[in-house]
Design an enzyme around this catalytic site. Structure first.
Site: not given
Length: 278
Positions: A134, A166
């Site tokens: 991020k 994920k």
């Protein structure tokens, strides 16, 4: 921190193109071409230094012969009112480069300072603070460098640095076991495979499938303690998801090995740094 300064040159070109295009109109009008000046970079609030080598590169792009003297080192804690660097050279060049150098260091020092706060919160727990992806587009390596200046550690530098399975990857593969098996069949031999789990039954499945690292995503502290007990050190465990300064201590005390925090790069405030004439 592995940082190749050659990559910075490309970014500096973009920054100057954005900020001054053909030339700095004010500096050209107000400052003689051969004028020389000395400026100090000052901390106007307490900061953790990050970005000094980058600032030097920025000033030297316009005046290769300028003298840049770093009075401290990246990672140092600097009180307000402290001059941490001096630069002497062509006045036009230094004034044109001023804002770019300040903008970058204000951002990097902000990240370093916030990182240091999080690191302090988990002292003595045995857990390490790590960053995430991020980051600001185009500034990832600089922001991750800033994290290390604040005492944190880097997670993946990019998508090619490791395999993280994920929920959507697992859904496409059909199961955690199938996803890990496929990853192991094709990954380079030294590449680690991390599996994101948000339930305890998934932790068991990931461990049995041969995951190298398990991420405990948005789990309660109670469930994380249970996962730590079950895994019993067989693979590293990472805590992730919604971690804040006021909650990180409790999460680290569950016994996880790493706590990843997107806020240290995503939400850090720029600090106040100035360039002042001497």
């Amino acid at each position: 921190m592995l940082f190749d300064m050659r990559n910075l040159e490309k970014l500096i070109d973009l920054w100057f193109e954005e900020d001054s295009n053909y030339f700095d109109l004010t500096a050209k009008i107000m400052v003689d071409d051969d004028a020389v000046a000395t400026f100090a970079m000052n901390a106007r609030e307490p900061i953790i230094l990050s970005g000094l080598p980058m600032a030097e590169k920025i000033f030297k792009r316009l005046d290769p012969d300028c003298s840049f003297e770093a009075l401290y080192r990246d990672g140092d804690s600097i009180p307000a009112g402290t001059a941490f660097a001096k630069v002497t050279g062509n006045a036009q060049a230094l004034l044109t480069a001023e804002r770019i150098a300040l903008n970058l260091m204000q951002r990097m020092c902000g990240i370093a300072g916030l990182t240091a706060q999080y690191v302090k919160e988990i002292e003595g727990t045995g857990a390490f603070l790590v960053d995430t992806r991020k980051t600001t587009p185009g500034l990832r390596m600089l922001e991750k460098y800033a994290v290390t200046c604040g005492g944190g550690r880097n997670h993946r530098l990019g998508l090619d640095n490791g395999i993280m399975l994920k929920d959507n990857h697992i859904a496409v593969a059909g199961s955690i076991a199938a996803a890990v098996a496929r990853a192991k069949a094709h990954a380079p031999v030294l590449t680690k495979i991390e599996v994101e789990c948000d339930r305890l039954d998934q932790v068991k499945e990931a461990l049995e499938a041969g995951a190298d690292v398990i991420m405990l995503d948005n789990m309660s502290n109670e469930d994380m303690r249970e996962a730590v007990s079950f895994v019993a050190g067989r693979v590293p465990l990472e805590c992730s998801g919604g971690v804040r300064l006021e909650t990180i201590r409790g999460k680290a005390e569950t016994g996880v090995d790493f706590v990843s925090v997107g806020r240290i790069t995503q939400s850090a405030h720029c600090v106040d740094i100035g360039l002042d004439d001497l």
